[in-house]
Motif scaffolding. Structure first.
Motif, PDB file in Angstrom:
ATOM      1  N   ILE A  32       0.840  -1.205   0.000  1.00 56.13           N
ATOM      2  CA  ILE A  32       0.000   0.000   0.000  1.00 56.13           C
ATOM      3  C   ILE A  32       0.872   1.251   0.000  1.00 56.13           C
ATOM      4  O   ILE A  32       0.612   2.218  -0.730  1.00 56.13           O
ATOM      5  CB  ILE A  32      -0.953  -0.014   1.204  1.00 56.13           C
ATOM      6  N   ARG A  33       1.940   1.234   0.810  1.00 55.68           N
ATOM      7  CA  ARG A  33       2.854   2.374   0.866  1.00 55.68           C
ATOM      8  C   ARG A  33       3.479   2.616  -0.511  1.00 55.68           C
ATOM      9  O   ARG A  33       3.600   3.760  -0.963  1.00 55.68           O
ATOM     10  CB  ARG A  33       3.941   2.096   1.907  1.00 55.68           C
ATOM     11  N   PHE A  34       3.897   1.535  -1.178  1.00 57.33           N
ATOM     12  CA  PHE A  34       4.511   1.656  -2.495  1.00 57.33           C
ATOM     13  C   PHE A  34       3.533   2.254  -3.501  1.00 57.33           C
ATOM     14  O   PHE A  34       3.887   3.170  -4.256  1.00 57.33           O
ATOM     15  CB  PHE A  34       4.978   0.282  -2.991  1.00 57.33           C
ATOM     16  N   VAL A  35       2.317   1.760  -3.514  1.00 58.92           N
ATOM     17  CA  VAL A  35       1.331   2.254  -4.479  1.00 58.92           C
ATOM     18  C   VAL A  35       1.051   3.733  -4.243  1.00 58.92           C
ATOM     19  O   VAL A  35       1.014   4.540  -5.189  1.00 58.92           O
ATOM     20  CB  VAL A  35       0.031   1.429  -4.410  1.00 58.92           C
ATOM     21  N   LYS A  36       0.873   4.109  -2.993  1.00 59.59           N
ATOM     22  CA  LYS A  36       0.537   5.505  -2.695  1.00 59.59           C
ATOM     23  C   LYS A  36       1.686   6.459  -3.014  1.00 59.59           C
ATOM     24  O   LYS A  36       1.456   7.616  -3.387  1.00 59.59           O
ATOM     25  CB  LYS A  36       0.125   5.632  -1.228  1.00 59.59           C
ATOM     26  N   SER A  37       2.924   5.973  -2.891  1.00 63.64           N
ATOM     27  CA  SER A  37       4.066   6.852  -3.151  1.00 63.64           C
ATOM     28  C   SER A  37       4.516   6.814  -4.604  1.00 63.64           C
ATOM     29  O   SER A  37       4.865   7.848  -5.181  1.00 63.64           O
ATOM     30  CB  SER A  37       5.242   6.483  -2.242  1.00 63.64           C
ATOM     31  N   GLU A  38       4.500   5.626  -5.224  1.00 61.34           N
ATOM     32  CA  GLU A  38       5.033   5.475  -6.578  1.00 61.34           C
ATOM     33  C   GLU A  38       3.959   5.480  -7.663  1.00 61.34           C
ATOM     34  O   GLU A  38       4.259   5.744  -8.827  1.00 61.34           O
ATOM     35  CB  GLU A  38       5.851   4.176  -6.671  1.00 61.34           C
ATOM     36  N   ARG A  39       2.732   5.164  -7.305  1.00 65.87           N
ATOM     37  CA  ARG A  39       1.625   5.174  -8.259  1.00 65.87           C
ATOM     38  C   ARG A  39       0.446   5.920  -7.628  1.00 65.87           C
ATOM     39  O   ARG A  39      -0.629   5.353  -7.411  1.00 65.87           O
ATOM     40  CB  ARG A  39       1.202   3.746  -8.640  1.00 65.87           C
ATOM     41  N   PRO A  40       0.637   7.206  -7.305  1.00 70.37           N
ATOM     42  CA  PRO A  40      -0.388   7.948  -6.567  1.00 70.37           C
ATOM     43  C   PRO A  40      -1.703   8.113  -7.328  1.00 70.37           C
ATOM     44  O   PRO A  40      -2.723   8.412  -6.714  1.00 70.37           O
ATOM     45  CB  PRO A  40       0.284   9.307  -6.317  1.00 70.37           C
ATOM     46  N   SER A  41      -1.689   7.906  -8.639  1.00 71.81           N
ATOM     47  CA  SER A  41      -2.933   8.005  -9.412  1.00 71.81           C
ATOM     48  C   SER A  41      -3.815   6.771  -9.261  1.00 71.81           C
ATOM     49  O   SER A  41      -4.948   6.746  -9.767  1.00 71.81           O
ATOM     50  CB  SER A  41      -2.614   8.218 -10.902  1.00 71.81           C
ATOM     51  N   SER A  42      -3.329   5.749  -8.564  1.00 75.39           N
ATOM     52  CA  SER A  42      -4.129   4.538  -8.350  1.00 75.39           C
ATOM     53  C   SER A  42      -5.459   4.891  -7.696  1.00 75.39           C
ATOM     54  O   SER A  42      -5.512   5.632  -6.717  1.00 75.39           O
ATOM     55  CB  SER A  42      -3.373   3.549  -7.462  1.00 75.39           C
ATOM     56  N   ILE A  43      -6.507   4.347  -8.237  1.00 80.03           N
ATOM     57  CA  ILE A  43      -7.838   4.591  -7.685  1.00 80.03           C
ATOM     58  C   ILE A  43      -8.140   3.636  -6.534  1.00 80.03           C
ATOM     59  O   ILE A  43      -8.752   4.016  -5.545  1.00 80.03           O
ATOM     60  CB  ILE A  43      -8.906   4.486  -8.784  1.00 80.03           C
TER      61      ILE A  43
END
Length: 265
Positions: A212-223
């Motif tokens: 979750i941390r990775f997605v929010k930091s590296e792919r912040p456009s994730s819905i």
């Protein structure tokens, strides 16, 4: 929707773990005879045992072959013979600064991620067209559209797969064979977990929290704001291989959690 692939044979490349393994299990549960592929015979045999445990009574076998070269592709084709469904899943990835990506690394990524699917499609498509039915799926990535600055060599190969998939769909027009690509976003596969292991240890996080941390930091456009599970991606693969998907060809089917900020698929 009930997907029934009884009587169909499917090859899933690079399917000892991750999205490939989940796709193999999903196809087997739908009734297909599934061939699991990996480089080493021990890993393939172990994956077959795990797949049979996940899909009791299914027809699942294995074929070990290194698909990074033409000889390995020929070995797999010779062992399996005709097939109705080809899932070109095998691939490698990993961050590396652009200046450190030498010619050999570019070639290694190209041969495995791109040419394995080209060679297999070239070998297996003729019989599919003769029979008037077949499914070819290429596992691309959201990185094909959203090229990572730290994995340009990887993103390049995934963009190439979109071109090949679309072109091959046109080449097979009217034959009853469909060709599509599936674009996962960040997915909690074994490979991704290996990449996140150091972060999890350093920050005292569980693998789920690290993802979750990775997605929010590296792919912040994730819905969805989290990595997908491998089964969530496999669901799209199985659908693309189904009889119900007969009007879907030449498509780039995104399972990226909304990372690519576009209203157009």
């Amino acid at each position: 929707m009930h997907i029934d692939l009884s009587g169909k044979t499917a090859i899933v490349t690079g399917s000892t773990v991750g999205i490939g393994f989940a796709s193999a299990v999903g196809l087997a549960r739908a009734g297909a005879r599934v061939v699991i592929n990996g480089r080493g015979s021990e890993r393939v045999e172990d994956a077959v045992r795990r797949a049979l445990s996940a899909a009791p009574g299914a027809d699942i076998s294995g074929s070990a072959a290194d698909l990074s070269n033409a000889a390995g592709v020929e070995k797999l084709v010779s062992a399996v013979g005709e097939t109705d469904i080809l899932v070109n899943n095998v691939g490698i990835f990993g961050p590396k600064p652009f200046y450190e990506i030498d010619d050999e690394t570019w070639e290694t990524f190209f041969q495995l991620n791109v040419m394995s699917g080209v060679r297999l499609s070239r070998a297996l498509l003729p019989k599919m067209t003769e029979k008037g039915w077949g499914r070819i799926v290429f596992l691309s990535s959201e990185s094909a559209l959203n090229i990572p600055a730290d994995m340009i060599h990887y993103g390049f190969t995934k963009t190439a797969l979109l071109s090949i998939s679309r072109g091959l769909a046109k080449f097979a027009a009217g034959t009853g064979v469909t060709v599509n690509s599936v674009l996962p976003g960040p997915t909690r596969s074994e490979g991704v977990e290996d990449m996140l292991e150091d972060m999890a240890k350093e920050e005292g996080l569980s693998m789920e929290e690290a993802g979750i941390r990775f997605v929010k930091s590296e792919r912040p456009s994730s819905i969805i704001q989290r990595p997908a599970e491998v089964e969530e991606v496999a669901n799209m693969v199985v659908y693309a291989c189904s009889k119900q998907a007969s009007a879907t060809s030449g498509a780039a089917l995104r399972v990226d959690g909304g990372v690519v900020d576009s209203i157009v698929p």
